[in-house]
Design a protein around this motif. Sequence first.
Motif, PDB file in Angstrom:
ATOM      1  N   ASP A 105     -16.938  48.342   9.707  1.00 43.92           N
ATOM      2  CA  ASP A 105     -18.368  48.069   9.480  1.00 43.92           C
ATOM      3  C   ASP A 105     -18.488  46.664   8.881  1.00 43.92           C
ATOM      4  O   ASP A 105     -18.855  46.495   7.716  1.00 43.92           O
ATOM      5  CB  ASP A 105     -18.955  49.123   8.532  1.00 43.92           C
ATOM      6  CG  ASP A 105     -20.472  49.056   8.449  1.00 43.92           C
ATOM      7  OD1 ASP A 105     -21.074  48.293   9.240  1.00 43.92           O
ATOM      8  OD2 ASP A 105     -21.056  49.754   7.592  1.00 43.92           O
ATOM      9  N   ARG A 108     -21.978  45.243   7.137  1.00 39.98           N
ATOM     10  CA  ARG A 108     -22.662  46.204   6.266  1.00 39.98           C
ATOM     11  C   ARG A 108     -23.387  45.496   5.129  1.00 39.98           C
ATOM     12  O   ARG A 108     -22.859  44.580   4.500  1.00 39.98           O
ATOM     13  CB  ARG A 108     -21.652  47.198   5.680  1.00 39.98           C
ATOM     14  CG  ARG A 108     -22.278  48.270   4.789  1.00 39.98           C
ATOM     15  CD  ARG A 108     -21.213  49.252   4.325  1.00 39.98           C
ATOM     16  NE  ARG A 108     -20.265  48.632   3.417  1.00 39.98           N
ATOM     17  CZ  ARG A 108     -20.437  48.553   2.101  1.00 39.98           C
ATOM     18  NH1 ARG A 108     -21.541  49.038   1.545  1.00 39.98           N
ATOM     19  NH2 ARG A 108     -19.511  47.997   1.343  1.00 39.98           N
ATOM     20  N   ASN A 135     -24.723  41.056   1.452  1.00 37.93           N
ATOM     21  CA  ASN A 135     -23.984  41.324   2.677  1.00 37.93           C
ATOM     22  C   ASN A 135     -22.552  41.638   2.270  1.00 37.93           C
ATOM     23  O   ASN A 135     -21.785  40.748   1.904  1.00 37.93           O
ATOM     24  CB  ASN A 135     -24.033  40.111   3.605  1.00 37.93           C
ATOM     25  CG  ASN A 135     -23.395  40.386   4.947  1.00 37.93           C
ATOM     26  OD1 ASN A 135     -22.458  41.166   5.049  1.00 37.93           O
ATOM     27  ND2 ASN A 135     -23.891  39.728   5.978  1.00 37.93           N
ATOM     28  N   GLY A 137     -20.374  43.167   4.252  1.00 36.17           N
ATOM     29  CA  GLY A 137     -19.466  43.250   5.384  1.00 36.17           C
ATOM     30  C   GLY A 137     -18.715  41.962   5.642  1.00 36.17           C
ATOM     31  O   GLY A 137     -17.545  41.977   6.006  1.00 36.17           O
ATOM     32  N   GLY A 141     -25.614  40.463   8.899  1.00 41.29           N
ATOM     33  CA  GLY A 141     -25.995  41.843   9.177  1.00 41.29           C
ATOM     34  C   GLY A 141     -27.476  42.091   8.991  1.00 41.29           C
ATOM     35  O   GLY A 141     -28.181  41.330   8.319  1.00 41.29           O
ATOM     36  N   GLY A 143     -30.427  45.281   8.191  1.00 40.63           N
ATOM     37  CA  GLY A 143     -30.576  46.620   7.628  1.00 40.63           C
ATOM     38  C   GLY A 143     -31.983  46.830   7.107  1.00 40.63           C
ATOM     39  O   GLY A 143     -32.797  45.901   7.057  1.00 40.63           O
ATOM     40  N   ASP A 191     -28.364  51.010   4.284  1.00 43.67           N
ATOM     41  CA  ASP A 191     -27.139  51.226   5.071  1.00 43.67           C
ATOM     42  C   ASP A 191     -26.214  52.270   4.438  1.00 43.67           C
ATOM     43  O   ASP A 191     -25.002  52.071   4.331  1.00 43.67           O
ATOM     44  CB  ASP A 191     -26.378  49.906   5.235  1.00 43.67           C
ATOM     45  CG  ASP A 191     -26.943  49.064   6.362  1.00 43.67           C
ATOM     46  OD1 ASP A 191     -27.948  49.484   6.963  1.00 43.67           O
ATOM     47  OD2 ASP A 191     -26.384  47.989   6.628  1.00 43.67           O
TER      48      ASP A 191
END
Length: 326
Positions: A105, A108, A135, A137, A141, A143, A191
């Motif tokens: 992921d 994410r 962020n 991840g 991203g 969300g 998320d």
Amino acid sequence: FSVQERYFEYDHVTDDGELLVEASGGEVTGTTTILPPIEMAATFVDDKRDEPFRSESQVELSEGNFSISADLGGADPGTRLNYELYDGTTLRDSRTVIVVDDTDDPDRLAIDGVPENATVAAGGNLSALGIDVRNAGGLEGEGTLALDVDGGNLTTARDLTLSSNESRTVGFPSATVRLDPGEYPFTATLDGDRRNGTLVVAENPARTTIDDDGGGDDGGANDSQTPSNSSDSDENTANTDANSTDAAGNSTASESAGATDPDGNSSRVDGNSSTTDGNSSNPTGDSGGQDGESEPATLLPFGIGTREAFGGTVLVGAIHILGHWV
């Protein structure tokens, strides 16, 4: 006889072919057709630090798989390094490595923190309720940050896009607080990340509440009665005028009843006037006939009626008394 292609195929890459390596226990893995195993090495370089970083790791080959233990020097998610693969002194591959939190992921978004108690004004907005997001991840991203206050009594959400390694504090300025003053539990989710806190709703210092005491309705009732009273006054005035008219009529009747005829004889109150010689007429006002008809006069042989003869006698008598003839 055929020649098999020799290759390395990585397990975790972006659409652009960048390698994804987890910050904690980073490892590069994949499959290969290189047989027999040969000695190969990989280097990781970050020359953007205050002190350039470089590490080298051996490639482990086993039954068609390979793994490289990556020493990233404690790099945070979102950090980018240069990766190079060598066969002896020959460069076989060169790519960019992106450090991520989770290779499954990599984009994410996560909640870093929420206020334990956030105070907002009743009727205001939720801009004071700031949620720290980041962020986690390593890749850009998207969300949705959702907020639920008091078990669904107030809900709102914001769509977010965060670049790699970006952090931000997010409020809700478009959400109106339609709750009475008090304390309410809230939950923020992003998320799959979930955090709880308490929302304190205070009286709005910029607002003054004006109670409806019903004074306006009473005033309206009094006003509505005023025209009615005016109508009564008009009616009384009309009655007064009527009485005045009656009074005038009575006065006129009295004057008519008490008026005298040209000879100075007073007429009767009932409207029957006296005769010329002062004798009263029939009290009922009838002339002796029936059904309202006048009594016919008696005619003399010369065509002169008794009334004319009687009048002439009176006239002659009057002239004789004066002592001369006309």
